[in-house]
Write a protein that holds these residues in place. Structure first.
Motif, PDB file in Angstrom:
ATOM      1  N   GLN A   1       2.860   0.606  -3.928  1.00  0.00           N
ATOM      2  CA  GLN A   1       3.595   1.151  -2.829  1.00  0.00           C
ATOM      3  C   GLN A   1       3.912   0.149  -1.481  1.00  0.00           C
ATOM      4  O   GLN A   1       2.981  -0.542  -1.515  1.00  0.00           O
ATOM      5  N   VAL A   2       5.118   0.075  -1.220  1.00  0.00           N
ATOM      6  CA  VAL A   2       5.509  -0.929  -0.127  1.00  0.00           C
ATOM      7  C   VAL A   2       5.156  -0.581   1.243  1.00  0.00           C
ATOM      8  O   VAL A   2       5.190   0.498   1.463  1.00  0.00           O
ATOM      9  N   GLN A   3       4.686  -1.767   1.815  1.00  0.00           N
ATOM     10  CA  GLN A   3       4.072  -1.545   3.306  1.00  0.00           C
ATOM     11  C   GLN A   3       4.830  -2.557   4.225  1.00  0.00           C
ATOM     12  O   GLN A   3       4.753  -3.524   3.767  1.00  0.00           O
ATOM     13  N   SER A  25       4.493  -5.902   2.075  1.00  0.00           N
ATOM     14  CA  SER A  25       3.421  -6.187   0.883  1.00  0.00           C
ATOM     15  C   SER A  25       3.342  -5.020  -0.020  1.00  0.00           C
ATOM     16  O   SER A  25       4.155  -4.035   0.269  1.00  0.00           O
ATOM     17  N   GLY A  26       3.156  -5.371  -1.350  1.00  0.00           N
ATOM     18  CA  GLY A  26       3.163  -4.351  -2.278  1.00  0.00           C
ATOM     19  C   GLY A  26       3.578  -5.109  -3.673  1.00  0.00           C
ATOM     20  O   GLY A  26       4.093  -6.320  -3.632  1.00  0.00           O
ATOM     21  N   PHE A  29       7.530  -7.009  -4.910  1.00  0.00           N
ATOM     22  CA  PHE A  29       8.476  -6.793  -3.904  1.00  0.00           C
ATOM     23  C   PHE A  29       9.793  -7.464  -4.047  1.00  0.00           C
ATOM     24  O   PHE A  29       9.865  -8.549  -3.721  1.00  0.00           O
ATOM     25  N   ASN A 106      14.023   3.027   1.774  1.00  0.00           N
ATOM     26  CA  ASN A 106      12.947   3.895   1.155  1.00  0.00           C
ATOM     27  C   ASN A 106      11.717   3.691   1.800  1.00  0.00           C
ATOM     28  O   ASN A 106      10.894   4.545   1.797  1.00  0.00           O
ATOM     29  N   TYR A 107      11.503   2.455   2.601  1.00  0.00           N
ATOM     30  CA  TYR A 107      10.356   2.404   3.097  1.00  0.00           C
ATOM     31  C   TYR A 107      10.546   2.033   4.565  1.00  0.00           C
ATOM     32  O   TYR A 107      11.599   0.980   4.952  1.00  0.00           O
TER      33      TYR A 107
END
Length: 118
Positions: A1-3, A25-26, A29, A106-107
């Motif tokens: 999961q990207v943060q 982060s993730g 990436f 998406n994020y």
């Protein structure tokens, strides 16, 4: 999961500058692009700028062209938004976002407040 975590917002006088950062982060990436958006009170979220992750090409909203610069540091998975000649019209919560493909972002980060006093 990207943060995504934004930083660098704050209070600045009209005509001043701020530099926003967005650290990602993730696992693995490698987005299609990274974008900056903003939302002022009572208004819809609007596009500010984006940068393509592969070649660094950029696009800007007309309202910020010539004043804002988006850049990236691939090694640090970080995107920046240098904002110069700020006006009260730039007051908003600024969000960074990552798009895995060209179809959608998406994020999203949590946002950072930018307030420009006149």
């Amino acid at each position: 999961q990207v943060q995504l975590v934004e930083s660098g917002g704050g209070l600045v006088q009209a005509g001043g500058s701020l530099r926003l950062s967005c650290a990602a982060s993730g696992p693995t990436f490698s987005p299609y692009c990274m974008g900056w958006f903003r939302q002022a009170p009572g208004k819809e979220r609007e596009f500010v700028a984006r940068i393509m992750w592969s070649d660094g090409s950029t696009n800007y909203a007309d309202s910020v062209k010539g004043r804002f610069t988006v850049s990236r540091d691939n090694a640090k998975n970080t995107v920046y938004l240098q904002m110069n000649s700020l006006t009260s019209e730039d007051t908003a919560v600024y969000y960074c976002a990552a798009a895995a493909t060209r179809f959608s972002y998406n994020y999203w980060g949590q946002g950072t407040q930018v307030t420009v006093s006149s």
